[in-house]
Design an enzyme around this catalytic site. Structure first.
Site, PDB file in Angstrom:
ATOM      1  N   ASN A  32       0.859  -1.191   0.000  1.00 42.48           N
ATOM      2  CA  ASN A  32       0.000   0.000   0.000  1.00 42.48           C
ATOM      3  C   ASN A  32       0.900   1.247   0.000  1.00 42.48           C
ATOM      4  OD1 ASN A  32      -2.208   1.937   1.874  1.00 42.48           O
ATOM      5  ND2 ASN A  32      -2.739   1.051  -0.072  1.00 42.48           N
ATOM      6  N   HIS A  37       7.329   5.397   1.365  1.00 40.48           N
ATOM      7  CA  HIS A  37       7.994   4.174   0.914  1.00 40.48           C
ATOM      8  C   HIS A  37       8.886   4.464  -0.298  1.00 40.48           C
ATOM      9  CE1 HIS A  37       4.160   2.330   2.651  1.00 40.48           C
ATOM     10  NE2 HIS A  37       5.104   1.693   3.316  1.00 40.48           N
ATOM     11  N   GLN A  61       3.309  -9.721  13.330  1.00 36.94           N
ATOM     12  CA  GLN A  61       3.442  -8.449  14.041  1.00 36.94           C
ATOM     13  C   GLN A  61       2.100  -7.792  14.350  1.00 36.94           C
ATOM     14  OE1 GLN A  61       5.757  -6.680  10.710  1.00 36.94           O
ATOM     15  NE2 GLN A  61       4.631  -4.803  11.120  1.00 36.94           N
ATOM     16  N   LYS A 151      10.201   7.428  10.360  1.00 37.05           N
ATOM     17  CA  LYS A 151       8.810   7.481  10.827  1.00 37.05           C
ATOM     18  C   LYS A 151       8.568   6.448  11.929  1.00 37.05           C
ATOM     19  CE  LYS A 151       4.102   7.215  10.330  1.00 37.05           C
ATOM     20  NZ  LYS A 151       3.795   5.856  10.524  1.00 37.05           N
ATOM     21  N   ASP A 152       9.167   5.269  11.764  1.00 42.56           N
ATOM     22  CA  ASP A 152       9.052   4.207  12.772  1.00 42.56           C
ATOM     23  C   ASP A 152      10.372   4.173  13.562  1.00 42.56           C
ATOM     24  OD1 ASP A 152       6.384   2.824  11.948  1.00 42.56           O
ATOM     25  OD2 ASP A 152       7.470   3.161  10.093  1.00 42.56           O
ATOM     26  N   ARG A 189      -2.117   3.645   7.077  1.00 43.24           N
ATOM     27  CA  ARG A 189      -3.300   3.673   7.952  1.00 43.24           C
ATOM     28  C   ARG A 189      -4.051   5.006   7.885  1.00 43.24           C
ATOM     29  NH1 ARG A 189       0.090   0.043  11.351  1.00 43.24           N
ATOM     30  NH2 ARG A 189      -1.015  -1.945  11.403  1.00 43.24           N
TER      31      ARG A 189
HETATM   32  P1  AMP Z   1       5.422  -0.314   6.331  1.00 42.50           P
HETATM   33  O1  AMP Z   1       4.981  -0.674   4.954  1.00 42.50           O
HETATM   34  O2  AMP Z   1       4.498   0.600   7.065  1.00 42.50           O
HETATM   35  O3  AMP Z   1       5.861  -1.529   7.125  1.00 42.50           O
HETATM   36  O4  AMP Z   1       6.750   0.553   6.155  1.00 42.50           O
HETATM   37  C1  AMP Z   1       7.829   0.094   5.397  1.00 42.50           C
HETATM   38  C2  AMP Z   1       8.967   1.063   5.545  1.00 42.50           C
HETATM   39  O5  AMP Z   1       8.558   2.356   5.112  1.00 42.50           O
HETATM   40  C3  AMP Z   1       9.444   1.229   7.005  1.00 42.50           C
HETATM   41  O6  AMP Z   1      10.859   1.313   7.027  1.00 42.50           O
HETATM   42  C4  AMP Z   1       8.791   2.536   7.415  1.00 42.50           C
HETATM   43  O7  AMP Z   1       9.492   3.209   8.444  1.00 42.50           O
HETATM   44  C5  AMP Z   1       8.864   3.313   6.108  1.00 42.50           C
HETATM   45  N1  AMP Z   1       7.876   4.404   6.098  1.00 42.50           N
HETATM   46  C6  AMP Z   1       6.543   4.309   6.306  1.00 42.50           C
HETATM   47  N2  AMP Z   1       5.969   5.536   6.260  1.00 42.50           N
HETATM   48  C7  AMP Z   1       6.974   6.421   6.017  1.00 42.50           C
HETATM   49  C8  AMP Z   1       7.034   7.840   5.863  1.00 42.50           C
HETATM   50  N3  AMP Z   1       5.939   8.611   5.954  1.00 42.50           N
HETATM   51  N4  AMP Z   1       8.228   8.410   5.628  1.00 42.50           N
HETATM   52  C9  AMP Z   1       9.360   7.637   5.542  1.00 42.50           C
HETATM   53  N5  AMP Z   1       9.367   6.303   5.674  1.00 42.50           N
HETATM   54  C10 AMP Z   1       8.191   5.705   5.907  1.00 42.50           C
END
Ligand code: AMP
Length: 282
Positions: A32, A37, A61, A151-152, A189
């Site tokens: 998504n 990303h 998770q 962000k995380d 989200r």
């Molecule tokens: P996720 O798909 O949410 O598991 O995120 C995958 C990767 O994208 C992780 O390393 C997150 O920290 C990064 N990520 C998610 N949202 C952002 C954002 N707004 N800015 C930068 N990196 C992000």
């Protein structure tokens, strides 16, 4: 861009690159995809000869009652975005490839203590799920470098600890948080928010910024700062899990005089849980 769903096909493609001595960057995601990303992908492209991305919504998770079933899955759109950003290989395995055994039989990776604070308090087991899946993905891809989003922030901290503690031969790079024009951190989200909630959501970023401004201006009553931000968010309708100032290197509560700080927050608007953070150096 090539897409593979099995470990054999993944290893086959990567082995050819590795035997020619080419450098491989890896970006793990749950799909998504948004510009946050894609910024990680752009960074990966700069860092290596080949970029591998993964899309896997990791059941390990997600806790009981969380959004595993409803998490947005948009593989076709994600694939075109990855291809247009120059990704060489997409690994999109089904659950049974990642977890051939029942979940309770799966070997797990635990990074102790730091997994039990902040997000870990509100999402028990979350970081064991994250560390386990990232460890497995690293073993499958064997990248030279992997890129994660700030962000995380706690997740990034835990991955770095895991890599260091387990002597994994991979460099971890961090990429800054990408935001909407009103400051809301991009997140898969965010699509859960209704239009009223969407208007309220950027207050999180404003509260973080305000706290940073106060600290940069010499403010050092951190407890007062935290409770003022929590009160502002609650007044606007958030249920705040935490808004806290931490040492950016240890994630322990910050004491006045420390130089390397991060403000971390998690707050719920209706059913949607949002997290964000801002770092500052004094
Ligand atoms: P996720 O798909 O949410 O598991 O995120 C995958 C990767 O994208 C992780 O390393 C997150 O920290 C990064 N990520 C998610 N949202 C952002 C954002 N707004 N800015 C930068 N990196 C992000």
């Amino acid at each position: 861009m090539k897409t593979v769903n099995t470990i054999i096909a993944l290893r086959h493609t990567i082995a050819a690159w590795r035997s020619s001595g080419e450098r491989i960057a890896f970006v793990p995601t749950m799909g998504n995809l948004h510009d946050g990303h894609l910024a990680l992908i752009d960074e990966a492209k700069k860092q290596a000869d080949h970029t591998v991305a993964s899309i896997f919504v990791n059941p390990l998770q997600f806790g009981e009652g969380e959004d595993f079933e409803t998490y947005p899955r948009t593989l076709d759109e994600d694939s075109s975005q990855l291809a247009s950003h120059g990704v060489d290989l997409l690994f999109a395995p089904p659950v049974e490839v990642m977890y051939p055994l029942a979940q309770q039989q799966q070997t797990r990776v635990e990074v102790p203590e730091v997994s039990d604070i902040l997000e870990g308090v509100f999402r028990p087991g979350f970081f064991v799920g994250v560390a386990t899946v990232v460890c497995k993905l690293f073993n499958m891809v064997q990248p030279d470098i992997a890129i994660f989003g700030e962000k995380d922030f706690q997740q990034l901290h835990i991955i770095r600890r895991m890599v260091e503690d387990l002597q994994m031969p991979v460099e971890i790079a961090a990429s800054p948080t990408v935001r909407e024009s009103d400051g809301l951190a991009m997140s898969s989200r965010n699509s859960y928010l209704d239009s009223e909630q969407r208007k309220t959501a950027p207050l999180i970023y404003r509260c973080l910024q305000q706290a940073v401004d106060v600290i940069n201006g010499g403010g050092d009553d951190y407890a007062q700062l935290e409770s003022a931000a929590i009160a502002t968010l609650e007044k606007a309708g958030f249920v705040v899990d935490y808004f806290t100032l931490r040492n950016a290197e240890t994630l322990n509560p910050a004491n006045a005089g420390e130089k390397n700080l991060v403000i971390l927050t998690a707050a719920r608007l209706g059913q949607t849980r949002l997290i964000d953070n801002l770092s500052l150096k004094l």
